[in-house]
Enzyme design. Structure first.
Site, PDB file in Angstrom:
ATOM      1  CE1 TYR B 105      -4.316  -1.495   0.959  1.00  0.00           C
ATOM      2  CE2 TYR B 105      -2.869  -3.089   2.013  1.00  0.00           C
ATOM      3  CZ  TYR B 105      -4.119  -2.731   1.535  1.00  0.00           C
ATOM      4  OH  TYR B 105      -5.155  -3.615   1.637  1.00  0.00           O
ATOM      5  CE1 TYR B 144      -1.611  -6.412   4.483  1.00  0.00           C
ATOM      6  CE2 TYR B 144      -2.600  -6.370   2.303  1.00  0.00           C
ATOM      7  CZ  TYR B 144      -2.675  -6.133   3.661  1.00  0.00           C
ATOM      8  OH  TYR B 144      -3.818  -5.599   4.186  1.00  0.00           O
ATOM      9  NE  ARG B 154      -6.079 -10.012   6.169  1.00  0.00           N
ATOM     10  CZ  ARG B 154      -7.113  -9.317   5.702  1.00  0.00           C
ATOM     11  NH1 ARG B 154      -7.054  -8.032   5.570  1.00  0.00           N
ATOM     12  NH2 ARG B 154      -8.256  -9.923   5.394  1.00  0.00           N
ATOM     13  CG  HIS B 157      -7.891  -7.790   1.420  1.00  0.00           C
ATOM     14  ND1 HIS B 157      -6.674  -8.265   1.839  1.00  0.00           N
ATOM     15  CD2 HIS B 157      -7.965  -6.508   1.856  1.00  0.00           C
ATOM     16  CE1 HIS B 157      -6.039  -7.311   2.508  1.00  0.00           C
ATOM     17  NE2 HIS B 157      -6.795  -6.236   2.535  1.00  0.00           N
ATOM     18  CG  HIS B 159      -9.977  -2.672   2.539  1.00  0.00           C
ATOM     19  ND1 HIS B 159     -10.155  -3.082   3.835  1.00  0.00           N
ATOM     20  CD2 HIS B 159      -8.684  -2.920   2.250  1.00  0.00           C
ATOM     21  CE1 HIS B 159      -9.014  -3.551   4.310  1.00  0.00           C
ATOM     22  NE2 HIS B 159      -8.097  -3.466   3.369  1.00  0.00           N
TER      23      HIS B 159
END
Lengths: 187, 235
Positions: B105, B144, B154, B157, B159
């Site tokens: 991110y 990640y 994780r 995905h 959000h």
């Protein structure tokens, strides 16, 4: 046809990437009528540590007590440019601050009017589903008769009522756990 | 005021419990006192509404926000937003954010040793149309690591943040990808007790929205709280 609502999931630590574009800490712009008020506070975890990656959203009526929403059919005027929505992230100290106008009274259960209040949603990493709470105003005689406040054990009601800090500025904190744990609602 | 129909409460097991020890950050961040069960009033039966004036053209295409194209496998994520009565939720804001193809991110607190893609910010938004449909163009996000437990990763995905028509329909969730082996180890995913509710967080590959030689299609339908059939004594 009947379905079940999709499960909520946490906003996680990188919420700002998707949500910052709609940050609104000035809920009422210039020219919106009403008593001006700034509300500041902190978001604190179970250790009393600041939550620096949280976010609150506010929803409120205008000063006349009317929501900018088609299902509010009261015969009261809407204010141009006033949506009544705020989105405020917490900073490195877990602090947030926003300004608005004090909302008017809106209809409540049993045909009675509610005390002036803001509706609040709390989001953060570590919270799988957001929390719902309210901010009420200090020294408002209507608080005594408010249907939702009356549902809260008296010793916890104070967590929903902002405190006066200075002229025009109120303080209201979100405490997740412990002695002064904020009251959260299940609607 | 005419009486307004209230919103149904969640079916048991279909929503996560905020006290969920396998996801460690919940420990100090969930309320310990019981929630106060309250009647739904006009304040909760209304909520902020948004329109195209709030958005810019191209806000739903995460691959055109920079000079160059992002690295990764292009995907088209689309679906419908419905309520629990199966009715479309039109003109409602949908916000998304996600990691880049390498699982990174562009955020000051993300220290994962994976490259930042200068051509990918990872945020988008759109409104549903009159039939509740939405569509995003993006790239497939990478998995990640995080520090919840030993060797924690994780699953890939995206959000999703939705408002619906009321404060009570506000919802934030995550969309996962089919066949991801990390799902079984992920405490956010497993926080949903009900099998079917959990599996509905997984998108499905969609051949029909797949664009030849361009992008794979994934379908993700979202259901917001629905209203009771008859108005109750609420407001």
């Amino acid at each position: 046809m009947s379905l079940y609502a999709t499960a909520n999931q946490t906003v996680g630590p990188y919420l700002h990437i998707g949500l910052t574009w709609l940050n609104r800490s000035q809920i009422a712009g210039k020219g919106v009528p009403g008593e001006r008020v700034a509300i500041q506070g902190r978001l604190l975890d179970g250790d009393g540590e600041p939550v620096n990656d949280g976010l609150i959203e506010i929803w409120q009526a205008n000063a006349a007590g009317r929501y900018a929403h088609p299902e509010d059919t009261q015969k009261k005027a809407l204010d141009k440019g006033f949506r009544g929505f705020g989105r405020i992230p917490t900073d490195s100290r877990g602090a947030f601050r926003f300004s608005t106008v004090k909302p008017g009274r809106v209809p409540g259960p049993g045909g009675k009017v509610q005390a002036p209040h803001l509706v609040v949603a709390v989001f953060m990493r570590g919270l799988l589903k957001h929390l719902a709470t309210r901010i009420y105003f200090p020294d408002d005689p209507a608080n005594r008769e408010d249907a939702l406040l009356k549902l809260v054990p008296p010793e916890r009601r104070g967590t929903l009522i902002a405190r006066r800090r200075s002229r025009g500025t109120l303080e209201w904190n979100v405490v997740l756990q412990g002695k002064n744990e904020t009251v959260f609602f299940d609607f | 005021m005419t009486k307004l129909a209230g919103y149904r409460r969640p079916h048991p097991g279909t929503q996560p419990d905020n006290d969920y020890p396998p996801y460690r950050s919940t420990a100090k961040r969930h309320p310990t006192q019981p929630l106060v069960i309250a009647p739904q009033t006009l304040s909760e039966l209304t909520g902020p509404l948004f329109g195209w004036d709030d958005l810019k053209p191209g806000d739903n295409d995460l691959t055109i926000q920079h000079k160059g194209e992002p690295i990764g496998e292009r995907i088209i994520v689309s679906g419908r937003v419905l309520d629990e009565n199966g009715k479309a939720v039109p003109n409602t804001l949908v916000e998304i954010w996600q990691a880049n193809a390498a699982g990174r991110y562009p955020h000051k607190t993300d220290r994962h040793n994976a490259p930042i893609d200068p051509n990918f910010s990872g945020a988008g938004r759109t409104l549903t149309d009159s039939e509740g449909r939405y569509r995003f163009i993006s790239i497939r996000p990478g998995e990640y690591p995080w520090r919840n437990h030993y060797n924690a990763w994780r699953p890939a995905h995206i959000h999703f943040s939705l408002f619906g028509q009321a404060f009570l329909t506000r919802m934030i969730t995550q969309m996962y990808f089919p066949g991801d082996p990390l799902l079984a180890y992920d405490p956010m995913y497993t926080s949903v007790a009900d099998d079917n509710a959990r599996k509905r967080l997984i998108s499905t590959f969609d051949w029909e929205t797949t664009v030849p030689e361009q992008a794979l299609g994934y379908r993700f339908d979202i259901v917001l709280r629905g209203r009771d059939a008859t108005p109750m004594e609420r407001s």
